[in-house]
Design a protein around this motif. Structure first.
Motif, short mmCIF file in Angstrom:
data_model
loop_
_atom_site.label_atom_id
_atom_site.label_comp_id
_atom_site.label_asym_id
_atom_site.label_seq_id
_atom_site.Cartn_x
_atom_site.Cartn_y
_atom_site.Cartn_z
N ILE A 310 0.83 -1.21 0.00
CA ILE A 310 0.00 0.00 0.00
C ILE A 310 0.87 1.26 0.00
N GLY A 311 0.25 2.39 -0.31
CA GLY A 311 0.90 3.70 -0.15
C GLY A 311 1.89 4.05 -1.23
N ASP A 312 2.92 4.80 -0.85
CA ASP A 312 3.88 5.34 -1.80
C ASP A 312 4.69 4.28 -2.52
N VAL A 313 4.74 3.07 -1.95
CA VAL A 313 5.58 2.02 -2.52
C VAL A 313 4.90 1.34 -3.72
N ILE A 314 3.62 1.67 -3.98
CA ILE A 314 2.92 1.12 -5.14
C ILE A 314 2.54 2.26 -6.08
N ARG A 315 1.84 1.91 -7.16
CA ARG A 315 1.42 2.89 -8.16
C ARG A 315 0.49 3.94 -7.56
N GLY A 316 0.37 5.07 -8.24
CA GLY A 316 -0.59 6.09 -7.84
C GLY A 316 0.04 7.26 -7.12
N GLU A 325 -6.43 5.02 3.14
CA GLU A 325 -7.57 4.31 2.54
C GLU A 325 -7.17 2.91 2.09
N GLU A 326 -5.95 2.80 1.55
CA GLU A 326 -5.48 1.50 1.08
C GLU A 326 -5.22 0.55 2.25
N GLY A 327 -4.73 1.10 3.36
CA GLY A 327 -4.51 0.27 4.54
C GLY A 327 -5.81 -0.31 5.07
N VAL A 328 -6.85 0.50 5.11
CA VAL A 328 -8.17 0.03 5.54
C VAL A 328 -8.71 -1.01 4.56
N LEU A 329 -8.54 -0.75 3.26
CA LEU A 329 -9.02 -1.68 2.24
C LEU A 329 -8.41 -3.07 2.40
#
Length: 466
Positions: A310-316, A325-329
């Protein structure tokens, strides 16, 4: 050996929020952080300390430039105690990071301090005061990002610096050269301009904040020029050299003419890069692409089924609230739920003054996609609230579908628009039309009235106060 349902590597906003949500959902959770304080870049050397300095410098600027017009007279000279300003920033950071410690304890999350790396897909080695290994059914990689640089620049962390060092300077620069006209460069550039430094922003693209709507770029540059910041867009930096306390930045303009900038500090703010150093992702078989990002599917699952990222280490976009939001997902997916994220509705904010905030599509994106749209814009100077506070720069612009009137994008420049953008996100989450927003009652006098007026302008070009 301790065993967990889930282990999170990295304790930034994505990591610690993922840990809390996992714990709330009944999972035995561990979080691993290589530094001595929790919170990652955002809380320690990013979002929180930069906002503390932005607020402190804003108070100083108001005192020397605006208090008199409000009838406030300060006897004697207003002085900067820069050491105390930096100390206050540090205290804000300490209070915030201790708050994360409290949340970990409250949610019974085991915290490990040390460098976490994969031994294999279900075992993580932690290299801290002592070496230990934990076993985990699932892992969430949340290792974040680090400041990027250019190949020919040597960051010495003294005079040629990144945002990290810019938050702990021992003196106010005489002339700070900022390479990069994005969010970080503009925010920190404004801090030091307010405190008396000459600031020159050198940007490769033809405008600042190039990923946002071009109207926002123009407005913010106009305002910051009035504040004394110098801009050099369409300039390609080719060299940065230090001799003693003097830094020389060499660039070429759009006519291929060489330009030299001389200052005592150079802030390199050309973006950030995913951080996976020491992770040993290969030991677990996790794929990392050519940009250094962990590859994930739509559920943020890597090619190894029990490992997520999640976060800065992936795309986006590299945004703290995206990571949250990604952590909750991921936590909810692990619990068997079916959450979702609409990435189009992740807002972006620049915390200069005036602030800049956006959500949804820009005009440039709609034109490129050949989507027929309507545009309604309302100037902040037409608001009673703006005149009362003296914050008359900026506007709100609403873009809506020409046929359905559904709001496609909202772009703001002005006082407190970092908070105001939440109204736009809420409206777009429920697929509101511009007319829907225009018919909502907005308290008077407020900055939010500009949203209603822009919606009226987008609906049938009938704003009430211009």
């Amino acid at each position: 050996m301790s065993k967990y349902d889930v282990a999170i590597i990295g304790s930034g906003p994505g990591g610690y929020v993922a840990a809390i949500r996992c714990a709330q959902l009944g999972m035995k959770t561990a979080i691993i952080e290589k530094y001595n304080t929790l919170g990652g870049t955002c809380l320690n050397v990013g979002c929180i300390p930069s906002k503390a300095l932005l607020d402190s410098s804003h108070h100083y600027e108001d005192a020397i430039k605006h208090f008199e017009e409000h009838g406030i007279e300060i006897p004697g000279e207003v002085k900067i105690n820069f050491k105390k300003m930096i100390e206050r920033k540090g205290a804000v950071v300490e209070q915030t990071t201790k708050g994360i410690e409290f949340l970990m304890n409250k949610n019974k999350i085991d915290v490990y301090t040390g460098l976490g790396s994969f031994k294999d897909a279900t075992h993580i080695e932690i290299d801290g005061e002592k070496k230990q290994t934990i076993e985990t059914k699932n892992t969430i990689i949340a290792t974040g990002s680090k400041p990027a640089s250019l190949p020919f620049i040597e960051i010495d962390k003294e005079r040629i610096i990144t945002s990290t060092e810019a938050l702990t300077l021992k003196e106010i620069p005489k002339h700070m050269i900022v390479i990069g006209g994005g969010v970080i460069g503009l925010e920190l550039g404004q801090v030091y301009r307010r405190l008396g430094a000459e600031v020159s922003v050198v940007e490769y693209m033809d405008r600042i904040i190039p990923t946002m709507d071009s109207a926002q770029s123009k407005e913010l540059m106009k305002v910051m020029k009035k504040q004394g910041v110098k801009f050099y867009v369409s300039h390609k930096v080719s060299a940065v050299e230090r001799k003693g306390k003097e830094i020389t930045v060499t660039a070429t303009d759009k006519k291929d003419k060489e330009v030299n900038f001389k200052g005592d500090y150079c802030l390199v703010s050309v973006g950030r890069r995913p951080y996976t150093d020491g992770l040993k992702a290969e030991n677990a078989g996790v794929k990392v692409n050519e940009r250094g990002q962990i590859e994930v599917n739509d559920h943020l699952q890597t090619n190894v089924k029990n490992i997520y990222a999640i976060g800065d280490v992936i795309r986006g976009a590299m945004l703290a609230h995206k990571a949250e939001e990604e952590g909750v997902l991921v936590a909810e997916i692990l619990a068997g739920q079916k959450p979702h994220i609409d990435y189009n509705l992740i807002p972006g904010v620049v915390y200069t003054w005036p602030e800049v905030a956006s959500v949804g599509k820009t005009e440039e994106q709609l034109k490129e996609a050949k989507i027929d749209y309507k545009s309604g814009q309302f100037p902040m100077r037409a608001l009673g609230r703006s005149r009362a506070s003296g914050d008359t720069d900026g506007f709100v612009k609403i873009l809506s579908d020409a046929k359905t009137d559904e709001v496609l994008g909202v772009h703001m420049v002005g006082a407190r628009v970092a908070d105001l953008i939440a109204e736009a996100v809420t409206a777009m989450e429920f697929r509101a039309s511009a007319e829907d927003i225009s018919r909502m009652s907005h308290a008077h006098p407020t900055y939010a009235e500009a949203v209603k007026e822009a919606a009226l302008a987008a609906t049938d070009n009938r704003p009430l106060h211009v």
